[in-house]
Scaffold this motif. Sequence first.
Motif, PDB file in Angstrom:
ATOM      1  N   GLU A   1      -0.846   2.321   2.501  1.00  0.00           N
ATOM      2  CA  GLU A   1      -0.112   3.043   1.446  1.00  0.00           C
ATOM      3  C   GLU A   1       1.013   2.217   0.860  1.00  0.00           C
ATOM      4  O   GLU A   1       1.397   2.407  -0.302  1.00  0.00           O
ATOM      5  CB  GLU A   1       0.449   4.354   1.995  1.00  0.00           C
ATOM      6  CG  GLU A   1      -0.584   5.376   2.404  1.00  0.00           C
ATOM      7  CD  GLU A   1      -0.944   5.305   3.876  1.00  0.00           C
ATOM      8  OE1 GLU A   1      -1.626   6.216   4.364  1.00  0.00           O
ATOM      9  OE2 GLU A   1      -0.538   4.318   4.540  1.00  0.00           O
ATOM     10  N   GLN A   2       1.550   1.298   1.670  1.00  0.00           N
ATOM     11  CA  GLN A   2       2.647   0.468   1.182  1.00  0.00           C
ATOM     12  C   GLN A   2       2.210  -0.391  -0.002  1.00  0.00           C
ATOM     13  O   GLN A   2       3.013  -0.667  -0.907  1.00  0.00           O
ATOM     14  CB  GLN A   2       3.212  -0.395   2.317  1.00  0.00           C
ATOM     15  CG  GLN A   2       2.323  -1.546   2.779  1.00  0.00           C
ATOM     16  CD  GLN A   2       1.303  -1.153   3.822  1.00  0.00           C
ATOM     17  OE1 GLN A   2       1.030   0.029   4.028  1.00  0.00           O
ATOM     18  NE2 GLN A   2       0.747  -2.137   4.502  1.00  0.00           N
ATOM     19  N   GLU A   3       0.945  -0.799  -0.030  1.00  0.00           N
ATOM     20  CA  GLU A   3       0.486  -1.656  -1.123  1.00  0.00           C
ATOM     21  C   GLU A   3       0.374  -0.882  -2.436  1.00  0.00           C
ATOM     22  O   GLU A   3       0.837  -1.344  -3.483  1.00  0.00           O
ATOM     23  CB  GLU A   3      -0.860  -2.282  -0.755  1.00  0.00           C
ATOM     24  CG  GLU A   3      -0.779  -3.266   0.404  1.00  0.00           C
ATOM     25  CD  GLU A   3      -2.088  -3.956   0.716  1.00  0.00           C
ATOM     26  OE1 GLU A   3      -2.087  -4.887   1.547  1.00  0.00           O
ATOM     27  OE2 GLU A   3      -3.141  -3.561   0.148  1.00  0.00           O
ATOM     28  N   GLY A   4      -0.240   0.289  -2.384  1.00  0.00           N
ATOM     29  CA  GLY A   4      -0.320   1.106  -3.597  1.00  0.00           C
ATOM     30  C   GLY A   4       1.051   1.558  -4.061  1.00  0.00           C
ATOM     31  O   GLY A   4       1.331   1.610  -5.267  1.00  0.00           O
ATOM     32  N   SER A   5       1.926   1.872  -3.111  1.00  0.00           N
ATOM     33  CA  SER A   5       3.282   2.317  -3.455  1.00  0.00           C
ATOM     34  C   SER A   5       4.092   1.186  -4.069  1.00  0.00           C
ATOM     35  O   SER A   5       4.943   1.419  -4.944  1.00  0.00           O
ATOM     36  CB  SER A   5       3.986   2.854  -2.204  1.00  0.00           C
ATOM     37  OG  SER A   5       3.339   4.025  -1.729  1.00  0.00           O
TER      38      SER A   5
ATOM     39  N   GLY B   1     -13.979   3.211  15.795  1.00  0.00           N
ATOM     40  CA  GLY B   1     -12.909   2.236  15.677  1.00  0.00           C
ATOM     41  C   GLY B   1     -12.026   2.519  14.480  1.00  0.00           C
ATOM     42  O   GLY B   1     -11.964   3.646  13.987  1.00  0.00           O
ATOM     43  N   ILE B   2     -11.358   1.480  13.998  1.00  0.00           N
ATOM     44  CA  ILE B   2     -10.340   1.629  12.964  1.00  0.00           C
ATOM     45  C   ILE B   2     -10.791   1.018  11.641  1.00  0.00           C
ATOM     46  O   ILE B   2     -11.270  -0.111  11.597  1.00  0.00           O
ATOM     47  CB  ILE B   2      -9.021   0.955  13.389  1.00  0.00           C
ATOM     48  CG1 ILE B   2      -8.519   1.537  14.717  1.00  0.00           C
ATOM     49  CG2 ILE B   2      -7.951   1.114  12.317  1.00  0.00           C
ATOM     50  CD1 ILE B   2      -7.353   0.764  15.325  1.00  0.00           C
ATOM     51  N   SER B   3     -10.607   1.780  10.556  1.00  0.00           N
ATOM     52  CA  SER B   3     -10.768   1.260   9.202  1.00  0.00           C
ATOM     53  C   SER B   3      -9.403   1.316   8.531  1.00  0.00           C
ATOM     54  O   SER B   3      -8.788   2.378   8.467  1.00  0.00           O
ATOM     55  CB  SER B   3     -11.769   2.100   8.400  1.00  0.00           C
ATOM     56  OG  SER B   3     -13.074   1.962   8.903  1.00  0.00           O
ATOM     57  N   ASN B   4      -8.930   0.171   8.049  1.00  0.00           N
ATOM     58  CA  ASN B   4      -7.612   0.091   7.418  1.00  0.00           C
ATOM     59  C   ASN B   4      -7.822  -0.337   5.972  1.00  0.00           C
ATOM     60  O   ASN B   4      -8.150  -1.498   5.699  1.00  0.00           O
ATOM     61  CB  ASN B   4      -6.722  -0.905   8.169  1.00  0.00           C
ATOM     62  CG  ASN B   4      -5.270  -0.797   7.759  1.00  0.00           C
ATOM     63  OD1 ASN B   4      -4.890   0.060   6.958  1.00  0.00           O
ATOM     64  ND2 ASN B   4      -4.430  -1.667   8.307  1.00  0.00           N
ATOM     65  N   LEU B   5      -7.644   0.590   5.036  1.00  0.00           N
ATOM     66  CA  LEU B   5      -8.038   0.377   3.651  1.00  0.00           C
ATOM     67  C   LEU B   5      -6.843   0.134   2.741  1.00  0.00           C
ATOM     68  O   LEU B   5      -5.950   0.960   2.629  1.00  0.00           O
ATOM     69  CB  LEU B   5      -8.831   1.595   3.159  1.00  0.00           C
ATOM     70  CG  LEU B   5      -9.988   2.053   4.063  1.00  0.00           C
ATOM     71  CD1 LEU B   5     -10.632   3.313   3.502  1.00  0.00           C
ATOM     72  CD2 LEU B   5     -11.015   0.952   4.218  1.00  0.00           C
ATOM     73  N   GLY B   6      -6.856  -1.016   2.085  1.00  0.00           N
ATOM     74  CA  GLY B   6      -5.786  -1.372   1.165  1.00  0.00           C
ATOM     75  C   GLY B   6      -6.306  -1.696  -0.215  1.00  0.00           C
ATOM     76  O   GLY B   6      -7.397  -1.255  -0.609  1.00  0.00           O
ATOM     77  N   LEU B   7      -5.562  -2.486  -0.978  1.00  0.00           N
ATOM     78  CA  LEU B   7      -5.978  -2.852  -2.329  1.00  0.00           C
ATOM     79  C   LEU B   7      -7.281  -3.644  -2.308  1.00  0.00           C
ATOM     80  O   LEU B   7      -8.162  -3.434  -3.146  1.00  0.00           O
ATOM     81  CB  LEU B   7      -4.884  -3.684  -3.004  1.00  0.00           C
ATOM     82  CG  LEU B   7      -3.626  -2.935  -3.451  1.00  0.00           C
ATOM     83  CD1 LEU B   7      -2.582  -3.925  -3.958  1.00  0.00           C
ATOM     84  CD2 LEU B   7      -3.958  -1.914  -4.532  1.00  0.00           C
TER      85      LEU B   7
ATOM     86  N   VAL C   1      -6.542   1.950  -1.933  1.00  0.00           N
ATOM     87  CA  VAL C   1      -5.366   2.452  -2.641  1.00  0.00           C
ATOM     88  C   VAL C   1      -5.336   1.801  -4.023  1.00  0.00           C
ATOM     89  O   VAL C   1      -6.056   0.841  -4.291  1.00  0.00           O
ATOM     90  CB  VAL C   1      -4.045   2.143  -1.882  1.00  0.00           C
ATOM     91  CG1 VAL C   1      -3.998   2.861  -0.551  1.00  0.00           C
ATOM     92  CG2 VAL C   1      -3.879   0.630  -1.683  1.00  0.00           C
ATOM     93  N   GLY C   2      -4.491   2.329  -4.895  1.00  0.00           N
ATOM     94  CA  GLY C   2      -4.384   1.772  -6.242  1.00  0.00           C
ATOM     95  C   GLY C   2      -3.446   2.608  -7.084  1.00  0.00           C
ATOM     96  O   GLY C   2      -2.645   3.390  -6.563  1.00  0.00           O
ATOM     97  N   TYR C   3      -3.541   2.450  -8.394  1.00  0.00           N
ATOM     98  CA  TYR C   3      -2.736   3.262  -9.299  1.00  0.00           C
ATOM     99  C   TYR C   3      -3.643   3.783 -10.411  1.00  0.00           C
ATOM    100  O   TYR C   3      -4.693   3.191 -10.719  1.00  0.00           O
ATOM    101  CB  TYR C   3      -1.569   2.461  -9.873  1.00  0.00           C
ATOM    102  CG  TYR C   3      -1.954   1.372 -10.849  1.00  0.00           C
ATOM    103  CD1 TYR C   3      -1.919   1.589 -12.226  1.00  0.00           C
ATOM    104  CD2 TYR C   3      -2.367   0.118 -10.393  1.00  0.00           C
ATOM    105  CE1 TYR C   3      -2.290   0.596 -13.118  1.00  0.00           C
ATOM    106  CE2 TYR C   3      -2.737  -0.879 -11.273  1.00  0.00           C
ATOM    107  CZ  TYR C   3      -2.698  -0.633 -12.643  1.00  0.00           C
ATOM    108  OH  TYR C   3      -3.073  -1.624 -13.523  1.00  0.00           O
TER     109      TYR C   3
ATOM    110  N   VAL D   1       1.570 -12.147  -1.927  1.00  0.00           N
ATOM    111  CA  VAL D   1       2.664 -11.192  -1.747  1.00  0.00           C
ATOM    112  C   VAL D   1       2.331 -10.312  -0.552  1.00  0.00           C
ATOM    113  O   VAL D   1       1.262  -9.699  -0.509  1.00  0.00           O
ATOM    114  CB  VAL D   1       2.863 -10.309  -3.006  1.00  0.00           C
ATOM    115  CG1 VAL D   1       3.853  -9.174  -2.720  1.00  0.00           C
ATOM    116  CG2 VAL D   1       3.343 -11.144  -4.181  1.00  0.00           C
ATOM    117  N   GLN D   2       3.194 -10.289   0.422  1.00  0.00           N
ATOM    118  CA  GLN D   2       3.020  -9.470   1.617  1.00  0.00           C
ATOM    119  C   GLN D   2       3.933  -8.249   1.506  1.00  0.00           C
ATOM    120  O   GLN D   2       5.151  -8.407   1.420  1.00  0.00           O
ATOM    121  CB  GLN D   2       3.368 -10.273   2.882  1.00  0.00           C
ATOM    122  CG  GLN D   2       2.505 -11.504   3.096  1.00  0.00           C
ATOM    123  CD  GLN D   2       1.128 -11.166   3.628  1.00  0.00           C
ATOM    124  OE1 GLN D   2       0.920 -10.101   4.203  1.00  0.00           O
ATOM    125  NE2 GLN D   2       0.176 -12.066   3.419  1.00  0.00           N
ATOM    126  N   VAL D   3       3.344  -7.076   1.495  1.00  0.00           N
ATOM    127  CA  VAL D   3       4.141  -5.849   1.404  1.00  0.00           C
ATOM    128  C   VAL D   3       4.421  -5.347   2.820  1.00  0.00           C
ATOM    129  O   VAL D   3       3.491  -5.142   3.610  1.00  0.00           O
ATOM    130  CB  VAL D   3       3.418  -4.758   0.592  1.00  0.00           C
ATOM    131  CG1 VAL D   3       4.324  -3.537   0.440  1.00  0.00           C
ATOM    132  CG2 VAL D   3       3.026  -5.295  -0.781  1.00  0.00           C
TER     133      VAL D   3
END
Length: 330
Positions: free
Chosen positions: A126-130, A274-280, A285-287, A317-319
Motif C-alpha cells: 500500500e505504501q507504493e500506491g499511496s 504462502g504469501i503473495s505481496n502485491l505492489g506496483l 496497487v495503483g492510482y 525509488v524505494q518507498v
Amino acid sequence: MKKTILGLFAFSMMSATALAADIKPAIIYDLGGKFDKSFNEAAFNGAEKFKTESGVEYREFEIANDAQREQALRRFASDGNNPIVMAGFNWAAPLEKIAAEYPDTKFAIIDMVLDKPNVKSIVFKEQEGSYLVGVLAGLASKSKTVSFIGGMDVPLIHKFACGYVGGAKSTGADVKVLEAYTGTTPDAWNDPVKGGEIAKSQMDQGSDVVYHAAGGTGVGVLQAAADAGKLGIGVDSNQNGLQPGKVLTSMLKRVDVAVYEAFTAAKNDKFEFGISNLGLKEDGVGYALDDNNKALITPEMLDAVEKVKAEIIAGKVQVHDYMSDEACPY
C-alpha cells in the motif's frame, strides 16, 4: 439471535454448478458490509467477476459484529465451503484456530500474514500506491498543506499514511502533511460523520487535498472535501465517481483481483499457499484516472507520477514500509 444468524447463513448459501462440482467458494466480508464503496466492495466485485466468468456461484456473509467471526468461519468450513476467502486482517485470530481444525480446507486471508499450511496470505504494498497519490496531492495542492485520515489506528493504516507523506513531500520541501485517525476499534471503518468532521478540522488548518484510508468512513471524508470546494482522494476501489470532479484520484488496491484469482486458482486446482505481496510491479496497487478526474490531472502531473511509478517498479525509488519497523522516515 441464533436462529436469525442461521437464517442469514441459509439465505446466503449458493451451491456450485456442475461445471465445478468440487469447488464451493465462499467469501466473508469485514465490518462495514460489502457495499462500503471501498475495501469490502472491491472484494465483492472480485467474487462477482469470478461468478460471471466461470458460472460458479459463491457463498457470502456480512458480519454485523466481531463476535460473529469465528461462528461464521466455522460454519462455512463445516459445510464444506472451499476455498474460503476472508477480507481483512481482523480475521487472523479465528482463522488461526479454524484452519487447524479443517486442514483439508483452503483458506485465503487478505491483509494479514498467517503461517499455516492451508492458508494463503495476500498482502499489498500500500505504501507504493499511496506514494503515487501523495505525489499527485503535493502537485495539486495550492496551500502546500495536504492531509490523511485513517480508519482504525493500526500499523497497516500507518503504512498508507507513511507512503502518502513520502510522496507528497517529494514534490517540495515546503509541503506539510496533517494526519489523523478515526478510532481504535473496528467501528472506525464505518463512521462517515466523524470522518467528515475530521476532514473539516484538517481543512480549517489549511489542507486542500484530503486522502482517506478509512473504509466506509471515507465516504464522509470525500463528501466534506467536496462540500468545502477542496479535493479528496479515495482508496481501495475507484472512488472518483462518488464526487465527480472533486476526487483528485483514488489509490487502487486490487482486492478484487486477489479474490478473483484465489477462486480461479482453486477452480483450476492451482491454489498456492504462502504469501503473495502485491505492489506496483504486480499491478496490485495503483492510482485511478478516468473521466471523473482527468480534468484535475494536468499533463505535467501525469508525467511526474508516471515517472515515479516507473522508478519504483525499477527499484530506483524505494518507498519505506511502515510495518517493517513501525516508523516513518519522511
